[in-house]
Design a protein around this motif. Sequence first.
Motif, PDB file in Angstrom:
ATOM      1  N   GLY A   1       2.200  -4.977  13.895  1.00 50.82           N
ATOM      2  CA  GLY A   1       2.756  -4.707  12.578  1.00 50.82           C
ATOM      3  C   GLY A   1       1.709  -4.257  11.583  1.00 50.82           C
ATOM      4  N   TYR A   2       2.081  -3.287  10.754  1.00 50.24           N
ATOM      5  CA  TYR A   2       1.192  -2.783   9.702  1.00 50.24           C
ATOM      6  C   TYR A   2       1.948  -2.803   8.382  1.00 50.24           C
ATOM      7  N   LEU A   3       1.466  -3.626   7.458  1.00 46.93           N
ATOM      8  CA  LEU A   3       2.051  -3.722   6.123  1.00 46.93           C
ATOM      9  C   LEU A   3       1.086  -3.018   5.173  1.00 46.93           C
ATOM     10  N   ILE A   4       1.553  -1.907   4.592  1.00 51.02           N
ATOM     11  CA  ILE A   4       0.651  -1.030   3.839  1.00 51.02           C
ATOM     12  C   ILE A   4       1.076  -0.957   2.376  1.00 51.02           C
ATOM     13  N   GLY A   5       0.142  -1.220   1.488  1.00 46.58           N
ATOM     14  CA  GLY A   5       0.387  -1.139   0.051  1.00 46.58           C
ATOM     15  C   GLY A   5      -0.935  -0.929  -0.657  1.00 46.58           C
TER      16      GLY A   5
ATOM     17  N   LYS B   1      19.732  -2.402   9.393  1.00 48.90           N
ATOM     18  CA  LYS B   1      18.396  -2.532   8.825  1.00 48.90           C
ATOM     19  C   LYS B   1      17.581  -1.276   9.140  1.00 48.90           C
ATOM     20  N   ARG B   2      16.727  -0.910   8.205  1.00 47.14           N
ATOM     21  CA  ARG B   2      15.936   0.319   8.357  1.00 47.14           C
ATOM     22  C   ARG B   2      14.430   0.017   8.279  1.00 47.14           C
ATOM     23  N   PRO B   3      13.794  -0.271   9.394  1.00 51.26           N
ATOM     24  CA  PRO B   3      12.324  -0.362   9.361  1.00 51.26           C
ATOM     25  C   PRO B   3      11.769   0.992   8.920  1.00 51.26           C
TER      26      PRO B   3
ATOM     27  N   ILE C   1       5.527  -0.839  17.744  1.00 55.57           N
ATOM     28  CA  ILE C   1       4.703  -0.813  16.533  1.00 55.57           C
ATOM     29  C   ILE C   1       5.625  -0.726  15.318  1.00 55.57           C
ATOM     30  N   LEU C   2       5.433  -1.634  14.384  1.00 52.32           N
ATOM     31  CA  LEU C   2       6.224  -1.679  13.156  1.00 52.32           C
ATOM     32  C   LEU C   2       5.329  -1.331  11.967  1.00 52.32           C
ATOM     33  N   ILE C   3       5.762  -0.392  11.128  1.00 54.90           N
ATOM     34  CA  ILE C   3       4.988  -0.015   9.941  1.00 54.90           C
ATOM     35  C   ILE C   3       5.898  -0.098   8.724  1.00 54.90           C
ATOM     36  N   GLU C   4       5.448  -0.838   7.717  1.00 53.08           N
ATOM     37  CA  GLU C   4       6.206  -0.969   6.468  1.00 53.08           C
ATOM     38  C   GLU C   4       5.338  -0.534   5.296  1.00 53.08           C
ATOM     39  N   PHE C   5       5.927   0.281   4.411  1.00 54.45           N
ATOM     40  CA  PHE C   5       5.226   0.758   3.223  1.00 54.45           C
ATOM     41  C   PHE C   5       5.740   0.030   1.980  1.00 54.45           C
ATOM     42  N   LYS C   6       4.835  -0.240   1.059  1.00 55.37           N
ATOM     43  CA  LYS C   6       5.203  -0.805  -0.236  1.00 55.37           C
ATOM     44  C   LYS C   6       4.625   0.068  -1.337  1.00 55.37           C
ATOM     45  N   ALA C   7       5.346   0.200  -2.427  1.00 51.19           N
ATOM     46  CA  ALA C   7       4.857   0.978  -3.561  1.00 51.19           C
ATOM     47  C   ALA C   7       3.516   0.412  -4.020  1.00 51.19           C
ATOM     48  N   PRO C   8       2.611   1.264  -4.516  1.00 49.27           N
ATOM     49  CA  PRO C   8       1.274   0.800  -4.898  1.00 49.27           C
ATOM     50  C   PRO C   8       1.257  -0.366  -5.874  1.00 49.27           C
ATOM     51  N   ASP C   9       2.301  -0.498  -6.709  1.00 49.37           N
ATOM     52  CA  ASP C   9       2.285  -1.575  -7.701  1.00 49.37           C
ATOM     53  C   ASP C   9       2.951  -2.863  -7.206  1.00 49.37           C
ATOM     54  N   VAL C  10       3.538  -2.839  -6.010  1.00 46.25           N
ATOM     55  CA  VAL C  10       4.252  -4.003  -5.471  1.00 46.25           C
ATOM     56  C   VAL C  10       3.258  -4.996  -4.880  1.00 46.25           C
ATOM     57  N   ASN C  11       3.463  -6.285  -5.163  1.00 39.10           N
ATOM     58  CA  ASN C  11       2.625  -7.338  -4.607  1.00 39.10           C
ATOM     59  C   ASN C  11       2.972  -7.515  -3.129  1.00 39.10           C
ATOM     60  N   VAL C  12       2.077  -7.085  -2.268  1.00 35.73           N
ATOM     61  CA  VAL C  12       2.339  -7.078  -0.825  1.00 35.73           C
ATOM     62  C   VAL C  12       2.539  -8.481  -0.270  1.00 35.73           C
ATOM     63  N   SER C  13       1.887  -9.488  -0.853  1.00 40.67           N
ATOM     64  CA  SER C  13       1.964 -10.853  -0.324  1.00 40.67           C
ATOM     65  C   SER C  13       3.384 -11.406  -0.371  1.00 40.67           C
TER      66      SER C  13
END
Length: 398
Positions: A322-326, A268-270, A282-294
């Motif tokens: 944790g930081y979920l960013i989108g 797995k690749r955080p 600290i965990l940080i995950e990025f999502k593409a701007p158009d992806v529904n983060v929920s």
Amino acid sequence: YLFLLSSNYINSKDVDTRGELQLYSLDEFKKLTIDEATIDIHKEILIDDIIEKVNVSIETLYSEIKEEVEKQNQEITKLKNMFLLNEETIGSIKINVQDTESTILKKVYKADSEIIAKRDIKIKEQIDSLDSLDTSAENYLDNLNEIVTELVKIIPIQNRTALTHYVARRKLVLNLFEKILNSELDRQKSGERNIDEKLLHNLIFQQTSDNPEDSDLWLINEDFVYFKGTSEGQLGDIKIDDNSIMKDTLSDEEMSYRLKQQGDANRKRPDILLFPNEGKCILIEFKAPDVNVSEHLNQLNKYASLINNLSKDEYKFTTFYGYLIGENIDVDDIIDNDSDFISADSLNYIFRPYKRIIGKFGRNDGSLYTEVIKYSTILERAKRRNEMFIRKLMNTVS
């Protein structure tokens, strides 16, 4: 344009050699060994002064030249803001309408070097004055504080070059961040899948890198660049001080748990893992701007569970952030998916203060604090911090 000047003063400076006038520039005048019997210092008019006054007159006579001067003033303002040029230094130099950006910068830096040389002398004087301090004297602390105060006034100019580079780089990173969010880069027009997410990830912390100090994680939090960590590394390969964080030898139960996480958990690749100090991650995950983060709220939970239960005992990871960013973030949708999330409306982000991470295989339970935040919010915050820093810096070096 060619302008011809005439005056009685210029006539008086004519000499026997044809085509030459006994007029001096400021630099030339400084080099003269002046015999006051033949040259009255107070009656000399320098070429620099003539050029300055003539340029002012020309601007009033020719509107097109005035327009060029106004354009140049705008360029000077841009240069001042871009390179944090000292207002006092700019005011002390003579800038002509024909001066290019390169010429202007050379004049500013030359004037700066003279200021630095003078201040170096003052610094040395203050340091030399330490020799006369008597620590047993009643006014010792007052005298020491006086020297310190003078040094604080003088020293900041010495670091301006490094600070200017530091701030100018941050401004460029912020500009690039904004361009990516606005899909203005040529690369984004290629139609490549997930290109926006890749560009944003690499802007903040280059993928496969393990050196946060060289990253731009300050965009998220200024402290993050000082932690150990890695970007886009496989869990099984992530190390702290050359030691793998994950267990090398597993029980049958642990191996079963590792392999049923939609494949081998070690692969797995955080997006980003940081280790501020013992027991914390600290965990940080990025999502593409158009992806529904929920739709990805559980991703951080799973990574926290894997690290909590399969890492080496010596690391004692139990506290996770944790930081979920989108960008596609709907507050109601997130809270409907997980009612433990709370909207911090005034700060424009959503957070969950606590999530229990169940301990397995004799491990203690862990805890996960989570924030869901937009790229645009991160950009806005980083811009404000940088602007505040620039204002303080400009006040310090002025």
